[in-house]
Scaffold this active site. Structure first.
Site, PDB file in Angstrom:
ATOM      1  N   GLY A 109      50.880  60.259  15.920  1.00  0.00           N
ATOM      2  CA  GLY A 109      49.228  60.688  16.155  1.00  0.00           C
ATOM      3  C   GLY A 109      49.011  61.907  15.574  1.00  0.00           C
ATOM      4  O   GLY A 109      47.847  62.511  16.122  1.00  0.00           O
ATOM      5  N   SER A 110      49.393  62.669  14.475  1.00  0.00           N
ATOM      6  CA  SER A 110      49.043  63.532  14.066  1.00  0.00           C
ATOM      7  C   SER A 110      47.755  63.269  12.888  1.00  0.00           C
ATOM      8  O   SER A 110      47.294  64.338  12.460  1.00  0.00           O
ATOM      9  CB  SER A 110      50.017  64.127  13.384  1.00  0.00           C
ATOM     10  OG  SER A 110      50.494  63.548  12.096  1.00  0.00           O
ATOM     11  N   GLY A 111      47.587  62.020  12.572  1.00  0.00           N
ATOM     12  CA  GLY A 111      46.683  61.977  11.798  1.00  0.00           C
ATOM     13  C   GLY A 111      47.041  61.918  10.337  1.00  0.00           C
ATOM     14  O   GLY A 111      46.331  61.780   9.337  1.00  0.00           O
ATOM     15  N   GLY A 113      49.549  59.633   8.916  1.00  0.00           N
ATOM     16  CA  GLY A 113      50.080  58.675   8.616  1.00  0.00           C
ATOM     17  C   GLY A 113      51.468  58.429   9.144  1.00  0.00           C
ATOM     18  O   GLY A 113      52.211  58.105   8.538  1.00  0.00           O
ATOM     19  N   SER A 114      51.892  59.328  10.118  1.00  0.00           N
ATOM     20  CA  SER A 114      53.383  59.480  10.364  1.00  0.00           C
ATOM     21  C   SER A 114      54.258  58.418  10.581  1.00  0.00           C
ATOM     22  O   SER A 114      55.254  58.115  10.238  1.00  0.00           O
ATOM     23  CB  SER A 114      53.602  60.737  11.485  1.00  0.00           C
ATOM     24  OG  SER A 114      52.874  60.318  12.387  1.00  0.00           O
ATOM     25  N   SER A 115      53.642  57.320  11.417  1.00  0.00           N
ATOM     26  CA  SER A 115      54.288  56.244  12.064  1.00  0.00           C
ATOM     27  C   SER A 115      54.506  55.191  10.788  1.00  0.00           C
ATOM     28  O   SER A 115      55.564  54.774  10.516  1.00  0.00           O
ATOM     29  CB  SER A 115      53.439  55.636  12.997  1.00  0.00           C
ATOM     30  OG  SER A 115      53.436  56.280  14.205  1.00  0.00           O
ATOM     31  N   GLU A 147      54.288  46.497  10.406  1.00  0.00           N
ATOM     32  CA  GLU A 147      53.957  47.390  11.422  1.00  0.00           C
ATOM     33  C   GLU A 147      52.586  46.576  11.841  1.00  0.00           C
ATOM     34  O   GLU A 147      52.331  46.475  13.102  1.00  0.00           O
ATOM     35  CB  GLU A 147      53.357  48.719  10.778  1.00  0.00           C
ATOM     36  CG  GLU A 147      53.029  49.606  11.883  1.00  0.00           C
ATOM     37  CD  GLU A 147      52.540  51.022  11.222  1.00  0.00           C
ATOM     38  OE1 GLU A 147      52.242  52.012  11.927  1.00  0.00           O
ATOM     39  OE2 GLU A 147      52.828  51.174   9.977  1.00  0.00           O
ATOM     40  N   ASP A 159      48.288  53.964   4.582  1.00  0.00           N
ATOM     41  CA  ASP A 159      49.281  54.775   4.893  1.00  0.00           C
ATOM     42  C   ASP A 159      50.659  54.415   4.365  1.00  0.00           C
ATOM     43  O   ASP A 159      51.322  55.280   3.593  1.00  0.00           O
ATOM     44  CB  ASP A 159      49.581  54.926   6.474  1.00  0.00           C
ATOM     45  CG  ASP A 159      48.447  55.508   7.070  1.00  0.00           C
ATOM     46  OD1 ASP A 159      47.582  56.213   6.373  1.00  0.00           O
ATOM     47  OD2 ASP A 159      48.293  55.360   8.395  1.00  0.00           O
TER      48      ASP A 159
END
Length: 380
Positions: A109-111, A113-115, A147, A159
């Protein structure tokens, strides 16, 4: 044997949201992004116990399963299970026994694109381990399908492609999930000036992008003119920013960044909030030119454009808030992986290579002897 992989996180500079269907299907999307030296990491260790062990150290989750063709997608470690299930299914791999350990340099949720970047890192580790015939486009496409389709998580496509390709990229998103990645050759002095002119600030509040993206999709589907026109401008910003970067026009870069943020806020109601607005106000009062939230919005990281000579005073102003400044550099490469042979396995591998070479030499010698005998028999 141990397999490791890493994939870089990205800053969404311009065009964000135009990669999300149905907008990209109807109008086509354009995005400019750049990867940075923060990563998602994955390690796969071969085991012999008939188990699948998954450990996500950064979020404090772990689970152990029997080595089955399909792991239950039940809300825990879904990204890892989704990759495992798809790899086993698509490539008809016998259910392996292994330990999968992951962590990210940035929270979910950091913005950044971590997931999606984590999915790419896990896919890349399996590609290295199983020697799967997948290039960059195939890895990114597979990560996207896992995803967005298999796990039904809301989001766009940028991402996965940013994490796979790395560097500065101008991306085109067309109907039927067709994606074209155009790498940009940005001169070194421009990259240096850009790094000096950007502050990356973490608000301390992560967010789920799903609700924001779902509202954006709804606005497009229902023909919300205000939202659609704003997205048209956001897409045009990607073109304008590409030109500014290639020319080294950092002033225009900053202007386009700020314009993109104003247009972004017209896309959905939850994109901004009091925490973000306070950080924006403090930074601008201290000398920042403008700012923009990276990613879907609602929290996570804010990209501030600053005059390098005013960088320190803006940092001091932001440090008075609850978030923190994160130092970074732009990265060039995309996801990559490597293998580590443990001593016993390495010795066996070396012995196998030696035997193969000796056997090959022996066959060559036999061939030469046979050829000589045949030649002599013809003469006699």
């Amino acid at each position: 044997m141990i397999i490791r992989s890493k994939a870089p996180l990205r800053l969404g500079l311009a065009g964000g949201g135009s990669d999300v269907s149905p907008y990209s299907d109807l109008y086509g999307g354009l995005i400019l992004n750049a990867t940075i030296n923060l990563y998602a990491h994955c390690t796969i260790e071969e085991t012999q116990n008939g188990k699948i062990e998954i450990i996500a150290t950064d979020i404090g989750q772990a689970a152990i399963f029997e080595s089955l063709p399909v792991l239950p997608v039940d809300g825990t470690l879904n990204l890892h299970k989704g990759v495992y299930n798809r790899i086993v299914k698509d490539f008809r791999v016998p259910a392996p026994s292994c330990r999968i350990t992951t962590y990210s340099d940035a929270p979910p949720g950091s913005g950044l694109g971590s997931s999606s970047t984590m999915v790419v890192a896990i896919v890349k580790a399996f590609v290295e381990w199983l020697n799967l015939p997948l290039g960059d486009y195939e890895i990114a496409r597979l990560a996207y399908e896992i995803e967005r389709k298999d796990l039904a998580l809301s989001g766009g496509k940028q991402d996965q492609y940013a994490a796979t390709f790395g560097g500065f990229n101008f991306m085109e998103f067309l109907k039927d999930d067709h994606v074209i990645v155009n790498p940009l050759r940005i001169k070194k002095w421009i990259v240096d000036e850009l790094e000096a002119s950007i502050l990356l600030y973490y608000t301390g509040a992560s967010r789920s992008s799903a609700e924001i993206i779902d509202e954006q999709k709804k606005n497009t589907s229902q023909g919300n003119n205000r939202a659609v026109e704003a997205m048209h401008r956001i897409k045009q910003n990607a073109i304008n920013m590409k030109e500014a970067l290639l020319k080294g026009d950092i002033s225009s870069f900053a202007r386009i960044l700020g314009q993109g943020w104003e247009d972004k806020k017209a896309m959905a109601s939850a994109i901004s909030n009091p925490v973000i607005e306070e950080a924006m106000e403090r930074a601008v009062q201290a000398g920042a030119i403008t700012g923009k939230v990276s990613g879907a919005g609602g929290g996570g990281f804010i990209i501030f454009a600053v005059e390098p000579t005013k960088r320190l005073q803006v940092k001091r102003a932001l440090n008075q808030l609850d978030g923190n400044i994160v130092e970074f550099q732009f990265s060039e490469g995309g996801t990559h992986g490597w293998k580590i042979f443990q001593r016993q396995a390495y010795l066996l591998y070396s012995l196998f290579c030696l035997i193969s070479k000796v056997f090959s030499s022996f066959l060559l010698l036999l061939f030469l002897v046979f050829s000589i005998i045949r030649f002599l028999s013809l003469i006699w």
